[in-house]
Design a protein around this motif. Sequence first.
Motif, PDB file in Angstrom:
ATOM      1  N   GLY A 183       4.857 -18.604   1.035  1.00  0.00           N
ATOM      2  CA  GLY A 183       4.384 -19.929   1.382  1.00  0.00           C
ATOM      3  C   GLY A 183       5.242 -20.574   2.441  1.00  0.00           C
ATOM      4  O   GLY A 183       6.406 -20.206   2.635  1.00  0.00           O
ATOM      5  N   THR A 193      10.676 -18.851   6.911  1.00  0.00           N
ATOM      6  CA  THR A 193       9.535 -18.036   6.492  1.00  0.00           C
ATOM      7  C   THR A 193       9.371 -16.819   7.381  1.00  0.00           C
ATOM      8  O   THR A 193       9.093 -15.710   6.902  1.00  0.00           O
ATOM      9  CB  THR A 193       8.253 -18.879   6.504  1.00  0.00           C
ATOM     10  OG1 THR A 193       8.432 -20.010   5.652  1.00  0.00           O
ATOM     11  CG2 THR A 193       7.066 -18.074   6.025  1.00  0.00           C
ATOM     12  N   ARG A 209      -1.016 -14.800   1.890  1.00  0.00           N
ATOM     13  CA  ARG A 209      -1.049 -16.259   1.814  1.00  0.00           C
ATOM     14  C   ARG A 209      -2.492 -16.715   1.774  1.00  0.00           C
ATOM     15  O   ARG A 209      -3.310 -16.272   2.581  1.00  0.00           O
ATOM     16  CB  ARG A 209      -0.339 -16.899   3.016  1.00  0.00           C
ATOM     17  CG  ARG A 209      -0.300 -18.437   2.921  1.00  0.00           C
ATOM     18  CD  ARG A 209       0.502 -19.055   4.058  1.00  0.00           C
ATOM     19  NE  ARG A 209       0.671 -20.489   3.849  1.00  0.00           N
ATOM     20  CZ  ARG A 209      -0.145 -21.432   4.335  1.00  0.00           C
ATOM     21  NH1 ARG A 209      -1.202 -21.075   5.068  1.00  0.00           N
ATOM     22  NH2 ARG A 209       0.070 -22.697   4.104  1.00  0.00           N
ATOM     23  N   GLY A 213      -0.398 -22.666  -2.974  1.00  0.00           N
ATOM     24  CA  GLY A 213       0.797 -22.137  -3.617  1.00  0.00           C
ATOM     25  C   GLY A 213       0.625 -21.965  -5.105  1.00  0.00           C
ATOM     26  O   GLY A 213       1.075 -20.975  -5.695  1.00  0.00           O
ATOM     27  N   GLU A 230       8.866 -19.321  -1.400  1.00  0.00           N
ATOM     28  CA  GLU A 230       8.640 -20.411  -0.448  1.00  0.00           C
ATOM     29  C   GLU A 230       9.925 -21.238  -0.349  1.00  0.00           C
ATOM     30  O   GLU A 230      10.555 -21.516  -1.376  1.00  0.00           O
ATOM     31  CB  GLU A 230       7.464 -21.284  -0.874  1.00  0.00           C
ATOM     32  CG  GLU A 230       7.142 -22.381   0.117  1.00  0.00           C
ATOM     33  CD  GLU A 230       5.779 -23.026  -0.117  1.00  0.00           C
ATOM     34  OE1 GLU A 230       5.513 -24.055   0.523  1.00  0.00           O
ATOM     35  OE2 GLU A 230       4.981 -22.504  -0.925  1.00  0.00           O
TER      36      GLU A 230
END
Length: 289
Positions: A183, A193, A209, A213, A230
């Motif tokens: 995430g 990320t 993804r 979430g 995340e």
Amino acid sequence: SDAAFILLKNPQRPAAGKSTMTNIDQSALEARLAFAIETARTAGEAGMAHFRAIDELAIERKGHQDLVSNADREVEQLVRRAIAQAFPDDGVIGEEYPPESGTSGLTWVIDPIDGTANFVRGIPAWTVVLACSSPDDTLVGVIHDPNADETYSALRGRGALLNGRPMQVAKTEGLNDGSVGVGFNGRTATRHTVRLIEMLVNEGGVFYRNASGALMLAYVAAGRLIAYAEPHMNPWDCVAGMLLIEEAGGRAFPIATATMLKDGGPVIAAAPPVYDRLLDMSAEAFELK
């Protein structure tokens, strides 16, 4: 910090199935679980009525990739009214309205529509999320996916269920043996990320993804994804899912519940065989040490 990373490697949390809230009556928690399941399904029906008429939605932008619609607000109001009627002494934290304090020591955490960006574009990947937490633990968690008619639920110490049947995290041997949910959001630097995805791909892994979430965390609990990470999640997005994963036999980032409810934080959760490796990668990518 180094201290934070040491905490991650040696979490001082009760094991799955153990609650620090020994003074809360189990029947009271069971009542809240039943309420959460019923209310999430009712809220899901209300959300679906809007989803089928998305051309009529009033949509606002709260920030980068952060949308809200009249459906989000109406569904949260529905849930808040139900809580006020059933458990008037409980507190409430929700995404769309200010928190409400309570006197029972328990707080409901609500995301009326997790995956609003999907919702407003007609993509059937969004959920209704309810959790009930003490300052020490999340005790009840429900994630309802009305598009698939799937309800993920957990009561701490009693395991995790999908539509009433027990579920478990994946049996996997490595990060190259399944998909990892990743995430991101506008609250943290993009490099975190990007770096994690690079490391994961170099490990032979696959990232996934779907812009919800909570739904991806539920997929970890159900064994569909092997892990999720995340850099930062808000509490309404993750506390229910983290409980589901722990109760389904997985491991989750050991951040204090009170801290998560106040500020949110990084989320790292996985099936046990891949947790330590994902933790090492995430700690480096998210610059946790």
